[in-house]
Design a protein around this motif. Structure first.
Motif, PDB file in Angstrom:
ATOM      1  N   LEU A  96       0.833  -1.206   0.000  1.00  0.00           N
ATOM      2  CA  LEU A  96       0.000   0.000   0.000  1.00  0.00           C
ATOM      3  C   LEU A  96       0.867   1.254   0.000  1.00  0.00           C
ATOM      4  CD1 LEU A  96      -2.773  -1.089   2.535  1.00  0.00           C
ATOM      5  CD2 LEU A  96      -2.911  -1.032   0.046  1.00  0.00           C
ATOM      6  N   LEU A  97       1.966   1.252   0.754  1.00  0.00           N
ATOM      7  CA  LEU A  97       2.878   2.399   0.747  1.00  0.00           C
ATOM      8  C   LEU A  97       3.423   2.646  -0.661  1.00  0.00           C
ATOM      9  CD1 LEU A  97       5.151   2.324   3.938  1.00  0.00           C
ATOM     10  CD2 LEU A  97       3.246   3.829   3.413  1.00  0.00           C
ATOM     11  N   PHE A  98       3.804   1.567  -1.329  1.00  0.00           N
ATOM     12  CA  PHE A  98       4.311   1.686  -2.691  1.00  0.00           C
ATOM     13  C   PHE A  98       3.249   2.290  -3.609  1.00  0.00           C
ATOM     14  CE2 PHE A  98       4.386  -0.398  -6.900  1.00  0.00           C
ATOM     15  CZ  PHE A  98       5.534   0.182  -7.424  1.00  0.00           C
ATOM     16  N   LEU A  99       2.012   1.808  -3.522  1.00  0.00           N
ATOM     17  CA  LEU A  99       0.938   2.321  -4.386  1.00  0.00           C
ATOM     18  C   LEU A  99       0.661   3.794  -4.106  1.00  0.00           C
ATOM     19  CD1 LEU A  99      -1.550  -0.712  -4.196  1.00  0.00           C
ATOM     20  CD2 LEU A  99      -0.002  -0.126  -6.086  1.00  0.00           C
ATOM     21  N   LEU A 100       0.775   4.211  -2.843  1.00  0.00           N
ATOM     22  CA  LEU A 100       0.477   5.596  -2.472  1.00  0.00           C
ATOM     23  C   LEU A 100       1.604   6.560  -2.844  1.00  0.00           C
ATOM     24  CD1 LEU A 100      -1.101   4.984   1.052  1.00  0.00           C
ATOM     25  CD2 LEU A 100      -2.303   5.805  -0.972  1.00  0.00           C
ATOM     26  N   THR A 101       2.832   6.070  -2.938  1.00  0.00           N
ATOM     27  CA  THR A 101       3.963   6.987  -3.108  1.00  0.00           C
ATOM     28  C   THR A 101       4.587   6.950  -4.491  1.00  0.00           C
ATOM     29  OG1 THR A 101       5.418   5.285  -2.195  1.00  0.00           O
ATOM     30  CG2 THR A 101       4.625   6.980  -0.667  1.00  0.00           C
ATOM     31  N   ASP A 102       4.674   5.776  -5.105  1.00  0.00           N
ATOM     32  CA  ASP A 102       5.539   5.620  -6.277  1.00  0.00           C
ATOM     33  C   ASP A 102       4.818   5.309  -7.591  1.00  0.00           C
ATOM     34  OD1 ASP A 102       7.592   6.048  -4.539  1.00  0.00           O
ATOM     35  OD2 ASP A 102       8.233   3.964  -4.408  1.00  0.00           O
ATOM     36  N   THR A 103       3.497   5.171  -7.575  1.00  0.00           N
ATOM     37  CA  THR A 103       2.816   4.751  -8.809  1.00  0.00           C
ATOM     38  C   THR A 103       2.135   5.891  -9.534  1.00  0.00           C
ATOM     39  OG1 THR A 103       0.785   4.217  -7.592  1.00  0.00           O
ATOM     40  CG2 THR A 103       2.419   2.447  -7.877  1.00  0.00           C
ATOM     41  N   GLY A 104       1.828   6.967  -8.839  1.00  0.00           N
ATOM     42  CA  GLY A 104       1.139   8.094  -9.466  1.00  0.00           C
ATOM     43  C   GLY A 104      -0.290   7.784  -9.879  1.00  0.00           C
ATOM     44  N   LEU A 105      -0.903   6.776  -9.251  1.00  0.00           N
ATOM     45  CA  LEU A 105      -2.284   6.415  -9.597  1.00  0.00           C
ATOM     46  C   LEU A 105      -3.247   7.511  -9.158  1.00  0.00           C
ATOM     47  CD1 LEU A 105      -2.414   2.631  -8.598  1.00  0.00           C
ATOM     48  CD2 LEU A 105      -2.583   3.564 -10.909  1.00  0.00           C
ATOM     49  N   ALA A 106      -4.209   7.853 -10.041  1.00  0.00           N
ATOM     50  CA  ALA A 106      -5.281   8.782  -9.659  1.00  0.00           C
ATOM     51  C   ALA A 106      -6.210   8.075  -8.681  1.00  0.00           C
ATOM     52  CB  ALA A 106      -6.045   9.225 -10.908  1.00  0.00           C
ATOM     53  N   ALA A 107      -6.958   8.849  -7.905  1.00  0.00           N
ATOM     54  CA  ALA A 107      -7.810   8.292  -6.856  1.00  0.00           C
ATOM     55  C   ALA A 107      -8.770   7.219  -7.372  1.00  0.00           C
ATOM     56  CB  ALA A 107      -8.563   9.413  -6.151  1.00  0.00           C
ATOM     57  N   PRO A 108      -9.493   7.423  -8.491  1.00  0.00           N
ATOM     58  CA  PRO A 108     -10.416   6.375  -8.955  1.00  0.00           C
ATOM     59  C   PRO A 108      -9.696   5.069  -9.305  1.00  0.00           C
ATOM     60  CG  PRO A 108     -10.912   8.477 -10.014  1.00  0.00           C
ATOM     61  CD  PRO A 108      -9.605   8.644  -9.315  1.00  0.00           C
ATOM     62  N   GLN A 109      -8.529   5.164  -9.940  1.00  0.00           N
ATOM     63  CA  GLN A 109      -7.769   3.965 -10.271  1.00  0.00           C
ATOM     64  C   GLN A 109      -7.268   3.261  -9.017  1.00  0.00           C
ATOM     65  OE1 GLN A 109      -5.016   6.310 -12.758  1.00  0.00           O
ATOM     66  NE2 GLN A 109      -5.479   4.864 -14.424  1.00  0.00           N
ATOM     67  N   LEU A 110      -6.776   4.050  -8.066  1.00  0.00           N
ATOM     68  CA  LEU A 110      -6.282   3.473  -6.821  1.00  0.00           C
ATOM     69  C   LEU A 110      -7.407   2.759  -6.077  1.00  0.00           C
ATOM     70  CD1 LEU A 110      -4.028   3.110  -4.715  1.00  0.00           C
ATOM     71  CD2 LEU A 110      -4.704   5.318  -3.742  1.00  0.00           C
ATOM     72  N   ASP A 111      -8.594   3.363  -6.010  1.00  0.00           N
ATOM     73  CA  ASP A 111      -9.725   2.758  -5.307  1.00  0.00           C
ATOM     74  C   ASP A 111     -10.088   1.404  -5.897  1.00  0.00           C
ATOM     75  OD1 ASP A 111      -9.749   4.925  -3.678  1.00  0.00           O
ATOM     76  OD2 ASP A 111     -11.614   5.804  -4.459  1.00  0.00           O
ATOM     77  N   LEU A 112     -10.079   1.288  -7.234  1.00  0.00           N
ATOM     78  CA  LEU A 112     -10.398   0.008  -7.871  1.00  0.00           C
ATOM     79  C   LEU A 112      -9.357  -1.048  -7.514  1.00  0.00           C
ATOM     80  CD1 LEU A 112     -11.553   1.225 -11.404  1.00  0.00           C
ATOM     81  CD2 LEU A 112     -12.991   0.209  -9.618  1.00  0.00           C
ATOM     82  N   LEU A 113      -8.098  -0.651  -7.480  1.00  0.00           N
ATOM     83  CA  LEU A 113      -7.049  -1.601  -7.127  1.00  0.00           C
ATOM     84  C   LEU A 113      -7.185  -2.029  -5.662  1.00  0.00           C
ATOM     85  CD1 LEU A 113      -3.452  -1.207  -8.498  1.00  0.00           C
ATOM     86  CD2 LEU A 113      -3.957  -2.543  -6.492  1.00  0.00           C
ATOM     87  N   LEU A 114      -7.567  -1.103  -4.791  1.00  0.00           N
ATOM     88  CA  LEU A 114      -7.792  -1.452  -3.386  1.00  0.00           C
ATOM     89  C   LEU A 114      -8.972  -2.412  -3.246  1.00  0.00           C
ATOM     90  CD1 LEU A 114      -7.246   2.006  -1.614  1.00  0.00           C
ATOM     91  CD2 LEU A 114      -5.579   0.176  -2.040  1.00  0.00           C
TER      92      LEU A 114
END
Length: 907
Positions: free
Chosen positions: A371-389
């Motif tokens: 989760l730290l990696f996804l929040l810091t190093d991927t540059g995912l927009a909020a909607p994309q991040l939510d789907l991955l979560l």
């Protein structure tokens, strides 16, 4: 290095300063571990000085490692404290307490000498130079107040009040309060306090010594610090990391104070997120330690455990290259720390906040680095991040509800992290994660499909399998899913209670009627009892009022009181039975399939055959344990059933009383969750002479008890130490927990018991303590013999009936050794009798010159008595003779007794 031996006072007699670097850890010494032992060392030398002994052996109090600081102009000579800051700070706090007690008692002769070792006098370049020790920034306010204490400053009262209110108080003030109270009491015990005070001063000057090691230019302070860090109170990983970072900054001539204030200070602030303790399994660590573990897992792409944090950090720090600045490393650390804080403090209604809350319920922390990696190093927009979560949550929750376990998650998610980092920039991260998790084969990594997920929800005893917190998580998700735009959106802020609609104790309800093909209607009901279809959510107060009430009452209360969408069913559902439970399980299973989806591209989902799960009967497990303890008793204890029939009691005969006991019982917590509680209880009345000794023993045991069993499943009160186990624990687990509790607590209780014993009993204890280490494992002294005026102790073999035993008797100043056969008439007595005369002759032959007699009493008791001529007032030599005689007697007789008694069982 230049080592030098100095007395404690000599450390402080010159006008000079010991400066503790701001990045060193704060003052952490405590009363039990350090202050009391230090005071005892000082007191013994002071009392020897008071008694005018010709030679008082000096006592070494440890080492202090110093590096000389560059000073300019009128600045006092100063030293960086590389190691020993806890010791130096304590010495100053002790001397300040000594100074202030001497003033209270008008011991004016010590005013100037004690002032000279607590204050730098003369022309000073700045005011703070008057302090001989200058601690880290967090300890400075309390230390400043103690060293500059003015008459009437209520430091002691504040410390006492803070402890009563469980409120933070600076440890420097707590140490000062302890020393001033201890010194006041000790000095006042003498009719001439001035004599004692002078002896104490001389002991500090002459007999209590410290080795100071002053580093030279070529010595590396950081290497020496790391080598010595395990002495005293062990350093935590965060302490070592902080010291490493800022020692590196000092070597580079970077601004240590600026870097510390800008980047690190928030990590050390009292009450901050980073200083808050969190338990994971049996480990309790500050959040800072858990963050460093996750951060280094991301950076090094390997599973980092608690015991390698510092070594891993040094590897990452050096991997940045020799020219990388301290500031760049701290910026990177802070960037990840902000993401970690975002994860922990996201709003409860946010996607990240919901995931974090659910991971805590499942006790899954191994997902944090990913989760730290996804929040810091991927540059995912909020909607994309939510789907991955969503995908990650679906994977772990489906496995959690099926009981597939999470022990391999650390390796699985580190591997996923490593592969994601190697993907080309244009890759679809969500697609890759879905395919990665869907490929898993085997129970340790597979993602359950819809069919298996549904079948498990229909038949599995979910309440027993995932515990109430897990059930509540699933039911809360259903309620949120059922909420539409026509209803108010309600956030469940606090924990709700899981209610069994058909109660767990259903004897007042109508008997079940099983459908065709089900031979045992009661077993069928008990199987469905804990499935999701029979469970709902209520407040704790409503749950308590419903209890085992009939459905008519429950339905009305649930329909009227509950605002949850989950409970609207009870507005129209007029009866409740097994068919209704099955249908509701099916309905809720379909909703859960929609909430947490299955793996990608699974053409043939794994099927799981429904099964009737046999939920262990808690009371049966307790009864089995009782039977086990009767067959294989814990030596020196006896067991009986609890008065309510739902537990058992184990009494220690060490006490000759029932007021201290081990207890196993079935209990309910505030959320009506059932547990098996294994406890040690003190039930002595307040006026009993044993009470203060037992209370002190329990208080001393509390920390090691929690460390042994884990803070998360233990409870400590002034009169009880208890371990809480799941009510599904079997007899083997219960016995293991009980035996560990006995092994841990028994020595302290024996010591407490000894403090209320008379001289003869203490002499027996001394002899037994000398003999015990040389006894074979199966031999034990029967502590049932401990009691008022008793002057004997029996020694028996676990393989024998207790009526056959050796005996140690104190008769005046003589010690007698006996061998007794007190068996009732029967086969065993006859078999032993046939060997008895030969044993007596063998014993007489093996111990020539000893006073050995034997005979048979009218009651049928056979006896053999040996007088080893050992005076109880003697020390080791006579005790050794006694032990040798006993060992010789056992060598002659023990195998013959065992063989004779075994003849019956063999036949």
């Amino acid at each position: 290095m230049r080592p030098e031996k100095r007395g404690v006072l000599e450390l402080f007699e010159r006008s000079q300063r010991y400066v503790i670097p701001l990045y060193q850890r704060r003052y952490v010494w405590t009363q039990e571990k350090q202050w009391e032992p230090l005071w005892n060392d000082i007191r013994l030398r002071a009392e020897a000085e008071t008694d005018h002994r010709q030679r008082v052996k000096p006592h070494f109090l440890g080492a202090v490692v110093l590096a000389k600081l560059r000073t300019f102009g009128r600045e006092l000579e100063a030293f960086d404290v590389i190691d020993g800051q806890q010791r130096l700070t304590t010495f100053q706090l002790f001397l300040a307490a000594f100074r202030d007690v001497a003033r209270e008692l008008d011991l004016h002769v010590l005013d100037q000498p004690l002032r000279r070792v607590t204050v730098n006098d003369g022309l000073l370049s700045q005011d703070l130079e008057r302090f001989k020790v200058w601690p880290t920034r967090f300890d400075q306010p309390g230390f400043h107040r103690v060293l500059d204490r003015v008459t009437g400053d209520p430091i002691e009262e504040e410390v006492q009040e803070a402890r009563r209110a469980f409120r933070f108080t600076p440890n420097t003030m707590a140490a000062y309060a302890y020393f001033i109270q201890t010194l006041r009491s000790w000095l006042s015990q003498d009719s001439d306090p001035a004599r004692r005070a002078e002896a104490l001063f001389n002991a500090l000057r002459r007999h209590l010594q410290v080795v100071t090691i002053e580093l030279e230019e070529d010595d590396d302070p950081q290497v020496i610090f790391e080598t010595l860090n395990a002495r005293g109170e062990p350093l935590q990983p965060a302490d070592l990391v902080r010291n490493h970072v800022f020692s590196d900054a000092a070597r580079r001539r970077e601004s240590v104070h600026t870097l510390f204030d800008q980047y690190w200070a928030p990590f050390d602030e009292d009450g901050s997120l980073w200083q808050t303790n969190e338990s994971r399994g049996r480990l309790i660590r500050p959040q800072l330690a858990w963050f460093l573990t996750a951060f280094l897992t991301v950076k090094l792409e390997e599973d980092i455990t608690d015991n390698v944090i510092f070594d891993a950090f040094k590897r990452w720090w050096s991997s940045r290259g020799p020219d990388a600045s301290t500031e760049s490393g701290l910026k990177e650390l802070l960037r990840y720390a902000q993401a970690y804080q975002q994860l922990l403090e996201s709003p409860p209604s946010s996607r990240l906040g919901v995931l974090h809350r659910r991971l805590k319920v499942m006790d899954i922390s191994t997902l944090t680095p990913l989760l730290l990696f996804l929040l810091t190093d991927t540059g995912l927009a909020a909607p994309q991040l939510d789907l991955l979560l969503d995908d990650l949550e679906s994977f772990v929750i489906r496995r959690f509800a099926l009981g597939l376990g999470s022990k391999n998650y650390n390796l699985l998610f580190v591997r996923l992290l490593r592969e994601l980092r190697q993907l080309p920039e244009e890759s679809d991260l969500r697609d890759y994660v879905m395919n990665f998790l869907s490929r898993g084969v085997g129970d340790s990594v597979r993602w359950p499909g819809d069919s298996e997920w549904r079948d498990a929800l229909l038949t599995a005893p979910l309440y027993k399998k995932v515990r109430p917190r897990g059930v509540a998580m699933l039911l809360e998700a259903i309620d949120l899913h059922l909420t539409t735009g026509k209803q108010e959106s309600l956030l469940i802020a606090g924990p709700l209670s899981v209610e069994h609609v058909l109660p767990q104790r259903w004897t007042q309800w109508p008997d079940p009627v099983a459908p065709d093909g089900i031979p045992d209607a009661r077993a069928w009901r008990n199987t469905l009892l804990h499935t999701i279809g029979n469970l709902t959510l209520t407040t704790q107060k409503l749950n308590t009022s419903l209890s085992n009430a009939p459905y008519e009452k429950k339905r009305g209360e649930l329909a009227q009181q509950s605002r949850l969408r989950l409970n609207t069913l009870f507005q129209t559902q007029m009866q409740w039975d097994e068919q209704v439970i099955q249908q509701r399980s099916l309905d809720l299973a379909d909703i859960l399939i929609q909430i947490w989806h299955g793996p990608a591209g699974l053409a043939q989902p794994v099927e799981s055959a429904p099964a009737v799960v046999d939920v262990p009967d808690t009371l049966t497990a307790v009864a089995e344990l009782q039977e086990s303890l009767v067959r294989r008793p814990i030596p020196d204890f006896w067991v009986e059933a609890g008065s309510a029939g739902d537990g058992l009691l184990l009494f220690s005969n060490h006490w000759g009383t029932r007021s201290v006991r081990y207890h196993i019982e079935l209990v309910e917590d505030d959320a009506q969750v059932e547990w098996l509680k294994v406890s040690l209880r003190d039930t002595f009345s307040d006026g009993a002479p044993q009470k203060p000794h037992v209370q002190a023993a329990l208080a001393r045991l509390a920390l090691s008890f929690q460390q042994t069993f884990g803070h998360d499943r233990t409870q400590v009160t002034p009169t009880e130490l208890s371990v809480w186990l799941p009510d599904t624990a079997d007899a083997t687990t219960l016995r293991r927990a009980l035996e560990r509790l006995v092994i841990l607590t028994r020595p302290a209780l024996e010591q407490a018991a000894a403090q209320t014993r008379n001289r003869e009993e203490r002499d027996l204890d001394r002899m037994i303590n000398h003999i015990n280490p040389s006894l074979p494992d199966s031999l034990y002294f029967m502590v049932a013999d401990i009691g008022t005026e008793k002057k004997w102790r029996r020694l028996t073999d676990a393989e024998w009936p207790s009526q056959v035993h050796y005996e140690l008797e104190l008769r005046g100043s003589d010690i007698l050794l006996h061998l007794h056969d007190e068996l009732p008439e029967g086969t065993q007595k006859s078999l032993l009798g046939s060997a008895w005369d030969d044993m007596v002759l063998a014993a007489q032959a093996d111990q020539p010159g000893a006073d050995l007699t034997a005979g048979v009493r009218p009651s049928g008791i056979r006896w053999l008595t040996l007088s080893p001529s050992a005076d109880v007032t003697g020390e080791l030599q006579s005790l050794s003779e006694l032990n040798n005689r006993l060992q010789q007697l056992m060598t002659t007789t023990r195998s013959k007794i065992t063989s004779a008694l075994a003849t019956e069982s063999g036949s």
